[in-house]
Design an enzyme around this catalytic site. Structure first.
Site, mmCIF file in Angstrom:
data_model
loop_
_atom_site.group_PDB
_atom_site.id
_atom_site.type_symbol
_atom_site.label_atom_id
_atom_site.label_comp_id
_atom_site.label_asym_id
_atom_site.label_seq_id
_atom_site.Cartn_x
_atom_site.Cartn_y
_atom_site.Cartn_z
ATOM 1 N N CYS A 9 41.293 45.752 11.533
ATOM 2 C CA CYS A 9 42.212 46.028 10.423
ATOM 3 C C CYS A 9 43.236 44.897 10.360
ATOM 4 O O CYS A 9 42.972 43.802 10.889
ATOM 5 C CB CYS A 9 42.858 47.412 10.567
ATOM 6 S SG CYS A 9 43.920 47.617 12.000
ATOM 7 N N ASN A 12 46.107 45.909 13.771
ATOM 8 C CA ASN A 12 45.486 46.401 15.014
ATOM 9 C C ASN A 12 46.397 47.389 15.750
ATOM 10 O O ASN A 12 46.389 47.459 16.985
ATOM 11 C CB ASN A 12 45.074 45.242 15.940
ATOM 12 C CG ASN A 12 44.166 45.642 17.103
ATOM 13 O OD1 ASN A 12 44.211 45.049 18.175
ATOM 14 N ND2 ASN A 12 43.331 46.629 16.909
ATOM 15 N N CYS A 14 47.236 50.652 13.750
ATOM 16 C CA CYS A 14 47.038 51.967 13.105
ATOM 17 C C CYS A 14 45.559 52.324 12.993
ATOM 18 O O CYS A 14 45.064 53.198 13.701
ATOM 19 C CB CYS A 14 47.679 51.987 11.714
ATOM 20 S SG CYS A 14 49.462 51.735 11.733
ATOM 21 N N ARG A 15 44.824 51.664 12.075
ATOM 22 C CA ARG A 15 43.455 52.081 11.767
ATOM 23 C C ARG A 15 42.430 51.647 12.808
ATOM 24 O O ARG A 15 41.633 52.474 13.274
ATOM 25 C CB ARG A 15 43.047 51.536 10.385
ATOM 26 C CG ARG A 15 43.818 52.139 9.240
ATOM 27 C CD ARG A 15 43.655 51.337 7.959
ATOM 28 N NE ARG A 15 44.296 50.028 8.067
ATOM 29 C CZ ARG A 15 44.254 49.095 7.139
ATOM 30 N NH1 ARG A 15 43.554 49.307 6.033
ATOM 31 N NH2 ARG A 15 44.886 47.946 7.310
ATOM 32 N N SER A 16 42.386 50.346 13.136
ATOM 33 C CA SER A 16 41.273 49.897 13.993
ATOM 34 C C SER A 16 41.328 50.453 15.422
ATOM 35 O O SER A 16 40.275 50.781 15.971
ATOM 36 C CB SER A 16 41.122 48.372 13.975
ATOM 37 O OG SER A 16 42.247 47.724 14.483
ATOM 38 N N ASP A 127 45.614 51.851 4.370
ATOM 39 C CA ASP A 127 46.575 51.542 5.424
ATOM 40 C C ASP A 127 47.638 52.646 5.446
ATOM 41 O O ASP A 127 48.383 52.805 4.472
ATOM 42 C CB ASP A 127 47.204 50.184 5.097
ATOM 43 C CG ASP A 127 48.128 49.704 6.182
ATOM 44 O OD1 ASP A 127 48.434 50.502 7.093
ATOM 45 O OD2 ASP A 127 48.543 48.545 6.117
HETATM 46 P P1 4NP Z 1 46.868 48.576 10.483
HETATM 47 O O1 4NP Z 1 48.280 48.918 9.806
HETATM 48 O O2 4NP Z 1 46.363 47.324 9.806
HETATM 49 O O3 4NP Z 1 46.037 49.773 10.181
HETATM 50 O O4 4NP Z 1 47.146 48.388 11.962
HETATM 51 C C1 4NP Z 1 49.349 48.008 9.762
HETATM 52 C C2 4NP Z 1 50.163 47.875 10.849
HETATM 53 C C3 4NP Z 1 51.234 46.997 10.806
HETATM 54 C C4 4NP Z 1 51.466 46.274 9.668
HETATM 55 C C5 4NP Z 1 50.633 46.392 8.575
HETATM 56 C C6 4NP Z 1 49.568 47.265 8.624
HETATM 57 N N1 4NP Z 1 52.565 45.397 9.616
HETATM 58 O O5 4NP Z 1 52.830 44.844 8.525
HETATM 59 O O6 4NP Z 1 53.256 45.198 10.631
#
Ligand code: 4NP
Length: 157
Positions: A9, A12, A14-16, A127
């Site tokens: 994602c 790294n 939340c989702r992945s 997201d």
């Molecule tokens: P992820 O979510 O891609 O599912 O881990 C996010 C986590 C952090 C951020 C963006 C998306 N960020 O902008 O810090």
């Protein structure tokens, strides 16, 4: 030879890492964990070394498993080290494909929603970073369906 799966994602956190945990939990429960190497990575560098977001960790605990992954950034080496690179949305897809150097590397990369067998299924895993715990729960439910479909697709091939 293990089947090597990398979930990707943006951050790294939340989702992945949740996708990694869901797939690991599934193969653990079926007694097949020895057949798999499962990891996750982000296309961005913001959260290198960080534990998953507390809401992803809470959802995992609610469903009986723990997330202990530490954030890392996707690198070109991952094309060599993994057979299946499963991304969460189109932005992840284009960021990973930009780093591919061959058609062989490109074909390893797929949107994880490709394995959702439901008609009219969502085309991406949204997201949930700016959302609430319920959004993370929805991501979990979607990832379970996608991971089940992914494991089914391996049986067919
Ligand atoms: P992820 O979510 O891609 O599912 O881990 C996010 C986590 C952090 C951020 C963006 C998306 N960020 O902008 O810090």
């Amino acid at each position: 030879m293990k089947i090597k799966v990398l979930m990707v994602c943006l951050g790294n956190i939340c989702r992945s890492p949740l996708a990694e945990g869901v797939l690991k939990d599934m193969v653990n429960r079926s007694g097949h964990s020895h057949l798999y190497h499962i990891d996750s990575a982000g296309t961005a560098s913001y959260h290198i070394g960080d534990l998953p977001d507390h809401r992803s960790r809470q959802v995992a605990i609610n469903h009986g498993f723990k997330l202990s992954h530490l954030g890392r950034q996707f690198t070109r080496e991952d094309f060599k080290n993994f057979d299946h690179i499963l991304v969460m949305d189109e932005s992840n897809l284009s960021n990973v494909l930009k780093l591919a150097r061959s058609a062989d590397e490109e074909t390893k990369v797929k949107l994880i929603t490709k394995y959702d067998p439901r008609p009219n299924h969502p085309l991406i895993v949204f997201d949930p970073y700016y959302g609430e715990l319920s959004d993370f729960e929805n991501v979990y439910e979607q990832l379970v369906i996608c991971c089940e479909g992914f494991l089914e697709s391996l049986k067919e091939n």
